[in-house]
Design a protein around this motif. Sequence first.
Motif, PDB file in Angstrom:
ATOM      1  N   UNK A 140      -6.090 -16.345   8.242  1.00  0.00           N
ATOM      2  CA  UNK A 140      -7.528 -16.117   8.432  1.00  0.00           C
ATOM      3  C   UNK A 140      -7.772 -14.712   8.966  1.00  0.00           C
ATOM      4  N   UNK A 141      -6.921 -14.233   9.849  1.00  0.00           N
ATOM      5  CA  UNK A 141      -7.068 -12.860  10.333  1.00  0.00           C
ATOM      6  C   UNK A 141      -6.794 -11.846   9.225  1.00  0.00           C
ATOM      7  N   UNK A 142      -6.005 -12.239   8.230  1.00  0.00           N
ATOM      8  CA  UNK A 142      -5.685 -11.295   7.160  1.00  0.00           C
ATOM      9  C   UNK A 142      -4.780 -10.193   7.680  1.00  0.00           C
ATOM     10  N   UNK A 143      -4.947  -8.973   7.133  1.00  0.00           N
ATOM     11  CA  UNK A 143      -4.064  -7.860   7.489  1.00  0.00           C
ATOM     12  C   UNK A 143      -3.902  -7.688   8.988  1.00  0.00           C
ATOM     13  N   UNK A 144      -4.987  -7.840   9.713  1.00  0.00           N
ATOM     14  CA  UNK A 144      -4.937  -7.614  11.157  1.00  0.00           C
ATOM     15  C   UNK A 144      -4.113  -8.707  11.848  1.00  0.00           C
ATOM     16  N   UNK A 145      -3.989  -9.856  11.205  1.00  0.00           N
ATOM     17  CA  UNK A 145      -3.176 -10.921  11.769  1.00  0.00           C
ATOM     18  C   UNK A 145      -1.695 -10.580  11.769  1.00  0.00           C
ATOM     19  N   UNK A 146      -1.325  -9.642  10.896  1.00  0.00           N
ATOM     20  CA  UNK A 146       0.084  -9.239  10.792  1.00  0.00           C
ATOM     21  C   UNK A 146       0.443  -8.174  11.823  1.00  0.00           C
ATOM     22  N   UNK A 147      -0.580  -7.635  12.485  1.00  0.00           N
ATOM     23  CA  UNK A 147      -0.374  -6.621  13.528  1.00  0.00           C
ATOM     24  C   UNK A 147      -0.152  -7.349  14.852  1.00  0.00           C
ATOM     25  N   UNK A 148       0.882  -6.987  15.567  1.00  0.00           N
ATOM     26  CA  UNK A 148       1.230  -7.732  16.781  1.00  0.00           C
ATOM     27  C   UNK A 148       0.133  -7.685  17.846  1.00  0.00           C
TER      28      UNK A 148
END
Lengths: 573, 573
Positions: free
Chosen positions: B412-420
């Motif tokens: 759901x966060x998308x790309x930003x979800x992959x950022x720690x």
Amino acid sequence: MTTYRAPLDDILFAARLAAGASAFEAGGILADLGDGLLEATLNEAAKFAEERLASCYRDGDRIGAIFADGAVTTPPGWKEAYAEWVKGGWNALKADPAYGGLGLPRLLNAACTEIWQGANAAFAICPLLSQSAMEALERAASEELKKTYLAKMVRGEWGATMNLTEPQAGSDLALTRVKARPQADGSYRLFGQKIFITYGEHDLTENIVHLVLARLPDAPPGTQGISLFLAPKFIADSQGRFTRRNDLRCAGIEHKLGIRGSPTCTMAYGDGDGAVAYLVGEENKGLATMFAMMNDARLAVGLQGVGIAERATQQALAYARERLQGRTPESDAPAPILAHPDVKRMALTMTAQTHAARAICYETAASLDRARRQRDPARASEAQRRADLLTPVAKAFSTDIGHEVASLGVQIFGGIGYIEETGAAQVMRDARIAPIYEGTNGIQAIDLVTRKLQRTGSALAREIEDMRAIAAEARFDGASALVDAVADFERTSRFMLKAAPALALAGATPYLRLFALARGGTLLAKGAAQGEARRIAIARFFARNLAVASSGLAREAMEGGAAVIEAEAALHA
Amino acid sequence: MTTYRAPLDDILFAARLAAGASAFEAGGILADLGDGLLEATLNEAAKFAEERLASCYRDGDRIGAIFADGAVTTPPGWKEAYAEWVKGGWNALKADPAYGGLGLPRLLNAACTEIWQGANAAFAICPLLSQSAMEALERAASEELKKTYLAKMVRGEWGATMNLTEPQAGSDLALTRVKARPQADGSYRLFGQKIFITYGEHDLTENIVHLVLARLPDAPPGTQGISLFLAPKFIADSQGRFTRRNDLRCAGIEHKLGIRGSPTCTMAYGDGDGAVAYLVGEENKGLATMFAMMNDARLAVGLQGVGIAERATQQALAYARERLQGRTPESDAPAPILAHPDVKRMALTMTAQTHAARAICYETAASLDRARRQRDPARASEAQRRADLLTPVAKAFSTDIGHEVASLGVQIFGGIGYIEETGAAQVMRDARIAPIYEGTNGIQAIDLVTRKLQRTGSALAREIEDMRAIAAEARFDGASALVDAVADFERTSRFMLKAAPALALAGATPYLRLFALARGGTLLAKGAAQGEARRIAIARFFARNLAVASSGLAREAMEGGAAVIEAEAALHA
């Protein structure tokens, strides 16, 4: 403990199945891969991947890409590996021969992409994006731009990037704000910030060619007002030497869950007079170029899912064969954990999902070759529409199972899988990005039920016909589950074609998964029909243990949508 | 961006549903939680968790536990938080009043455990294991050991650990090798190495009490020869002060995928004369004590899954409400992504899975209270057998969905979800351990289809009867999916009860999931019957979108086993 061997037998099998054996014969559309060239090239690719890429996979994660003073240092060994990559000509495989490419089939490139991604995904995403940028330039750039930039990119001497995302514009590119100001000399100047730019800055190449979505001053709002620009890191001086720094820079890189060797950059354009840029294609038509090219990148990301799944499977199987724990009914001595049915079920799930995803991706790649190489325009267009239909399935399913398979790998390792030194966790962390980038998997599913189902004409009907014929002929135990899965898919497809938009959108993700189960299961059955025991066992496991989810997915896609739409109340705390 | 609020309404609702409202009234088995005590205690727990535990969650990951010179430093703020924990009396909730415990119900402790785990799983696993150790001592230790150690542990002044795993003995404790040598004074000396010892060393308490599985010199081989010992970090000097270092030490901690604030230690016993240790219970009966106590720890780990899923859901929902991307059919302005059906489907899946897992765990806890507090021995034993039956489902389902929900959160966060920095990835990394420890989820499924189905008598039949009655009475749209799910579960249960062992083992995991869908779905329906719109929407979504997987799971469990057993060929490359 982490290693990777390119599964050449499986890759060759899937490639031949997707293309049809006659395609490689004289006069066939893949004749340029005949006479052993397919095998020889893949052998070389495997050697390069295992020796040069897999060997620096761990340090890529452990050390990662490092940012300091505007520059990015790639992990130890990557620069050397990249130089070998260029020397090996791997960057040029499918590129246009007019600009130094080898013009080889997509199918070969797909097989190689799987191998690069399996060996070192964080490394391989660099050429993956360069290839996408090359594709965009081939399609839309002026002859002059192609001459100056494309040839360097094809050889891999210059890297390339795709600059789409901005903080407020992720999945929604209509919100793009980066500005492009036209100049008297026909060039443009770019101003603004892009984020999440993969390999936006690095030390692998002497120049980096950025493709950037931006807005002209008079552009209409929304997606109709976005243009595509080329902005190199170094621009030509008066003697044509690319030594002058352009007004663009990397402002930082992200600290990510995985693919840590791959620098994910924030790019700042136009701190001063603006970044010198050139229009690619027509003004305000940037998004169309981007999307035309994106299908290609989406298939490549699907192959990343396959490669990562393959790596995870190899690693977990090796461990499950050597780790002794627990007894089986047959023996009182500690048994390899693979002998325990529950572990075997996990290993088989990993194997079968990987094979199914590979089959779907290769089928898509072979369709792209037919679309480009088939002489008969009607059949070429039919093949293109098939590739269009399959692409979102290839991307979303392969990357979803990429993460699922990697997570099962961690589970097979047990406690030691949770320790970073083992490597299974790294594979899972790496795998987690692929369902997000190049269009989230939700967007793939939406693309499937909106655009693709509507615009590919009879492609769906032909796909179902093909699945049905295979399922009906499959002779292994449990093949009836495939007949059921195809019937579930057909019913659900009919529903999706006439469903109200909100219901189609709500059911899109289970529908895509159902598509993949029916298509993946029947492709495995098609392979099994050749009689090899191993492929029969994989197809049977897939049918009986995975394709049986079809009835639930059909209900979820058709009946569950209402519960989604009406469920506002559920989300109010 | 990461925060956690204890979902008190949902927790109270689930607790009351599991216990029955009358249980809290005078004369009811949970009367000690009546008169507002349940609510007041949970309010305090929520305050403590939100203010003291959630606030040091990020640093727990970012900085992690640090090992140097044999000592472990916990992350910033943890020592202070732990001191408050002891002061608040939280460690003593369910412990035996004879040793300073409060003797409060398991159900209250379960609700609190969910809250601690949601706020800071890496911290909360420390008291979770202490409570398990306390449970083991309460059950089996001599009065002398209890007096010396248990009271200190109950207050939380001394920590405690469970030392099971050795490099060659993970899931298979029969392979335990650590040696115990009897001494003339009735004590023992331990020699050997244990690995993966959670909080084996830390700076939170002045002493640490290790419970250690080891083998006596004359012990029979296998599981019949394992004894349980207590070995404190500090032993008493001649004046009874615990100041003398025992011959045991932490040799290092692991670098893990998640719960990095929690030190996972390698423990070395007996570098010199051996670690002084005392027998807990009888010689060679250590495993029985351990397993009796382990059900408790398994439920607690299930609650970790629930707490983590809740945290992930809160975070993703907050983001999905504020992030504007894309248009909906209703409006031309960028919409919150939650308005998009596919995102809503993910958010609903997260919510519904979390609620179902919570319901199953609380039901298990309430059964444990009935087993201990019901006066009628027949009903008490019935309740215990129900808890035994439900425990593997509570553990495996809750921790599986813990990871699935956390992964959906990243999506759901998308790309930003992959950022720690976002925090969604940390939640997913933390969640990934729970399906592995305290018995892998595969082992839970095996426990269910072997021991539990066989040894809990009519518990299964009563469970099915209860599910069927609820499903038949459910009045919301789509409730028929629950009727189907219960029927699928019943059919599959009949199959499992008489299946050949290998087939039962091969189908154990899908069978456990099917159990959870039928049980979770009907518990949600039971809650929905109270008429609250939100709970109806959640129950309906669960039935229509998740419980519909039942038919596929039934087929997988019943028909798929053969494909697992016979699939040897599939795994030969």
